[in-house]
Design an enzyme around this catalytic site. Sequence first.
Site, PDB file in Angstrom:
ATOM      1  N   GLU A  55       0.875  -1.179   0.000  1.00  0.00           N
ATOM      2  CA  GLU A  55       0.000   0.000   0.000  1.00  0.00           C
ATOM      3  C   GLU A  55       0.902   1.217   0.000  1.00  0.00           C
ATOM      4  O   GLU A  55       1.700   1.399   0.927  1.00  0.00           O
ATOM      5  CB  GLU A  55      -0.884   0.015   1.236  1.00  0.00           C
ATOM      6  CG  GLU A  55      -1.967  -1.045   1.199  1.00  0.00           C
ATOM      7  CD  GLU A  55      -2.827  -1.005   2.466  1.00  0.00           C
ATOM      8  OE1 GLU A  55      -3.677  -1.882   2.609  1.00  0.00           O
ATOM      9  OE2 GLU A  55      -2.621  -0.091   3.301  1.00  0.00           O
ATOM     10  N   ASP A  66      -6.249   9.981   9.608  1.00  0.00           N
ATOM     11  CA  ASP A  66      -5.105   9.222  10.086  1.00  0.00           C
ATOM     12  C   ASP A  66      -4.611   9.707  11.433  1.00  0.00           C
ATOM     13  O   ASP A  66      -4.803  10.869  11.801  1.00  0.00           O
ATOM     14  CB  ASP A  66      -3.966   9.321   9.059  1.00  0.00           C
ATOM     15  CG  ASP A  66      -4.258   8.473   7.830  1.00  0.00           C
ATOM     16  OD1 ASP A  66      -4.236   7.239   7.971  1.00  0.00           O
ATOM     17  OD2 ASP A  66      -4.560   9.050   6.762  1.00  0.00           O
TER      18      ASP A  66
END
Lengths: 277, 277, 384, 384
Positions: A55, A66
């Site tokens: 990823e 995040d």
Amino acid sequence: MARKMQVPRIDAMFARLKGEGRKAFVTYTVASDPSFAESLERLNAFAAAGIDLIELGHPYSDPILDGATIQKANRRGLAAGGNLSRTLELVAAFREHDDVTPVILMGYSNPLLAMGYEAFAERAAKAGVDGIIAADFPIREADSLLDALARHGLVMVPLAAPTLAPEDFAVEKPGIGGFLYCIPVVGPTGGPSASLEAIGEAVERCRAVSKLPVMVGFGVKTPEMAAGVAAVADGVIVATSLIDHLDAKRATLSAADYAAEIPRAIIEYRCAIDAGS
Amino acid sequence: MARKMQVPRIDAMFARLKGEGRKAFVTYTVASDPSFAESLERLNAFAAAGIDLIELGHPYSDPILDGATIQKANRRGLAAGGNLSRTLELVAAFREHDDVTPVILMGYSNPLLAMGYEAFAERAAKAGVDGIIAADFPIREADSLLDALARHGLVMVPLAAPTLAPEDFAVEKPGIGGFLYCIPVVGPTGGPSASLEAIGEAVERCRAVSKLPVMVGFGVKTPEMAAGVAAVADGVIVATSLIDHLDAKRATLSAADYAAEIPRAIIEYRCAIDAGS
Amino acid sequence: GRYGVFGGQYVAPVLLPVLDRLESAFNDAWADPAFRATFDNLLQRFVGRPTPISETSALIESERGARIFLKRDDLTFNGGNYANSALGQCLLARRMGLSSVVTDTGSGQNGIATAAVAARFSMPCTIYMGARDAAQQSAAVKKMRAFGADLRVVEDADRTLHAATSAAIRHWMGFSATTAYVAGAPIGAHPYPQMVGAFQAVIGRETRLQMIEAGMLPAAVVSAVGGGSSTIGIFSAFVNDPQIRLVAVEAGGSGQKGAAHSARLANGRRGIFHGAETLVLCDVDGQILPTDSIAPGLAYPGSAPEIANLVASGRAETVSITDAAARDAVRRLAVREGILVSLEAGHAVAAAETIAGDLSPADVVVVMVPSSGDKDLDIVWPED
Amino acid sequence: GRYGVFGGQYVAPVLLPVLDRLESAFNDAWADPAFRATFDNLLQRFVGRPTPISETSALIESERGARIFLKRDDLTFNGGNYANSALGQCLLARRMGLSSVVTDTGSGQNGIATAAVAARFSMPCTIYMGARDAAQQSAAVKKMRAFGADLRVVEDADRTLHAATSAAIRHWMGFSATTAYVAGAPIGAHPYPQMVGAFQAVIGRETRLQMIEAGMLPAAVVSAVGGGSSTIGIFSAFVNDPQIRLVAVEAGGSGQKGAAHSARLANGRRGIFHGAETLVLCDVDGQILPTDSIAPGLAYPGSAPEIANLVASGRAETVSITDAAARDAVRRLAVREGILVSLEAGHAVAAAETIAGDLSPADVVVVMVPSSGDKDLDIVWPED
């Protein structure tokens, strides 16, 4: 357009692992963190150490969903000139030596919209990207994006959570595929871990409504936990904890020792996952 | 009650001055500023230097209508234990050696009310006080006070200003008398001075509606000005400027020189007033 | 000019013609429907009236206590009821042809209200403030200057409201031909108590109407007494309902025996202070005593003559609340109700809780909230 | 969930069921007369609505300019219109059986409003605030804590609103089963823009009614756009009157060529930001650009989707006002009118003066004043 006729790298990966009786080991890094060259080195190191799928975060100014670790990595990537375009260049550079390891772009939707979905899909396919995970781009909003991805042989990997209705992740539609990214715990990346029981139930729920392989991310913090996850899912995604580990080592180790640490850490997880599979 | 039959000291003073063709020179000090003993000394020095009438302030915590000079003097007097009772004791002590110089108590109304008008008037008369000037006690509010004063042979000296209606100062009533305290300029004590023309007009206005002698206060700052005032009025009141002068000297002179300064300053005014009369 | 034995005009005689002129101008204006309409319109458009009545939901733990309603003058213009009387007095000054106003301020609230209203009417505004107060209330100083006021910091005497009032009164004595003195409270010489009371009566009219609309009349109306403007304002509409208790709450200070406090209605003497005969905190010699309260607006040694008379005649009762009880009430109201009131209001809230505890749930207690607690944040929640 | 092309739900998929539940709960509540009555009653009793309309008397020098009226939401609860939507959202959360709320705050206003309302409903309230903002707004921090809020200072990222929003959203993602996220503005994913817009529409309803009562309808309605809560609030009632100009005022920053600003409606790109497709200040790569404004509440790179659509469709026009012009307007309003408004409102006032200058005295311009200027005193009048 010959590529389209090939088996997509992700599907090929799952087929290969299935044959070997193993589960996928996925990790994450942010492009251009801390520089384009070091980022490329890290991708190569990942592949060399046996990562099955990468990823690759494309740096964004507002990684609102995040936690602190990945927010910092995004800022470092931006500071080094990283952005979506540059991330595609990074994948192209990686593909010069590796045409097997699937690469999924991970990030936020605004850079995709800014580039234009069609232009993005075309350039991404050309660079050797296999799919995308968009943190803030639910399928219900993604019609035009999915059309563009489908036209260029890319897929969007659906995010799945125990609380989601099937129509929000288990959708059969061109442009959707690869696997389900199952988030067993509802919370920020790097937050508290779910129990193995909860993970098992979440994976079962995914399998009940989708034929896609199921990989588990969010909160896999130790090799032991990775082993437990590998026992129930098709793959294990280790992101924050690996970044934290490597960030900590970078500060204390020599360049040579640090270069050796990446495969060491990965192999530790790899062994645990293979043992759990 | 034999005292009542005597000519009141204030009236006697004006009669005497008239006979001499002179005008009254009045000054002011705050009782117990800076101590009871020094205050008594100063009263004696005033009388010795030829002051015709003494206004004696009784220290008050909130001398709201006074300027900074007199506010400070009040604070010093309070700090030395001064109050209305103690001021009456000061007058009594002064009277042991001087039964001629009229003493007018000057101050605010709350201490009078606290002592009780009747008690105050009785004690003040016994101490040898001749009258009062109350900064915040207009005649229209003073019925009971005036009754008490009249019963004990004291007078309230009306404050007169050019803007006042005659019924607010030119009232013939028991307990009112002595003289009119004419304030030619409307403003705080120690503030800007009125012109001699304005003073003349103010005095004329007083004479037109009252038979009482007229003394002028507020803003007489120099011997020259005192001379000018003496030419039109029956007396001159010098308060703030004399206190300021003596306060300044106290800081720079030796005790002996300071003791000499009081009569010196007073005699300077005295000569000017006599020359102007 | 008297409320029972209280009131009068204990001023320098030079002010008498000024007061007489003011009295007749006020009586004339107050009888003029056009003046009243302008005043009412500006109260609504400029000050932000009417202010609401808020029921508190969680103040009284007991199931048997009365309901408590707050009259929310913290929601007016610049967070306080001073605007009512500043507006009335500036309007009156303009009608009298005066060009300027002067006032004094302690905690800054009256100064801010007056400066704002004066700016609205393009009237030069001079405000005296003690140097110590000015140093403690820097935001208030800035705000008054923002409205264009000529703020004069007074270094005299105690460098607090006393010195400022003295300076403002003397300024007014010097310029009374062109300048109106704006009183922050219904104190001082007649006609000030009557005039300020009339301008503040809008609080009580609104409250009475709001309670009637809600189908109830209060068992008690509770207000903390500083200068008394909000207390007179809210009491005025209920004075003639003998069954409604009027509770004047005073600042008890630290509550320690012998310490300074501000409870002059309960413990004061008859005295003459700031222009009127009233209840005053003074000693046997008539010297004004130092006051103390955690609430800057309650530490005043005098009283509004009208309130003194309500207490002396038995119509109003007094309660003393300590600093700690008032502070706790402010905190409690913030945490439980989401309403941040001033420490002045905190005294009233604390008293109301006790009163309500002795009443039944069918009863209603109304508490006057004159101002918001922003100004008191540092006192109620000192830095840890 | 769309306004033209703008809007949508660009969120982490885990939030979709939460948003869906919120949407149906909101639709259900908004159709329920009992909910509406409770909301309206608390707007009046607790928030202090309706707020007045004040005519300015001395803003436009020209004799030919239009009259300017201010919609005075600076007079609400805690001095700002955030209370409208905080109240609505907390009421809705309670109806949904949620026990807690979480929000973020930049200048502190949304945090204060939410903390107060949450206290009123006894709901635990968590507020995230960037460390840099918290250091600059110490009074706001104190006030939120006074209301019992759990204020969490965020040291992440830029230590301002961005970091706080990120932390609050992640908190919500973790606790969405028990906790409602309270949006300060009609931004973010559907149904937030619709819901906040509905709760803020009371501003426009009041304004329209007040103007009609005064016998006039405005030629233009002018509002500065930060998050857009007050702008949507006041525009909503005039959108269907095509003859009434809707003017969205943006922060032009220093006005220097190439410098940061906040004019994303006029100069932004279509983008996806904070949950919605809208007009965003971002570069060609889609990276969000730094914003700048003297008004803390206007420095936001996104826009309310509904406002983006009003601008994109030509219904609303945009004006950019510089820092200096906004500051001067705040000062002018204070000195001439006695009204201290926030720098956000100052932008709108400055724009309105220009617009009014081109209209006739028969015309009326209404300016939205979302909050008072107390918070900006030190910026508008820096220490000399």
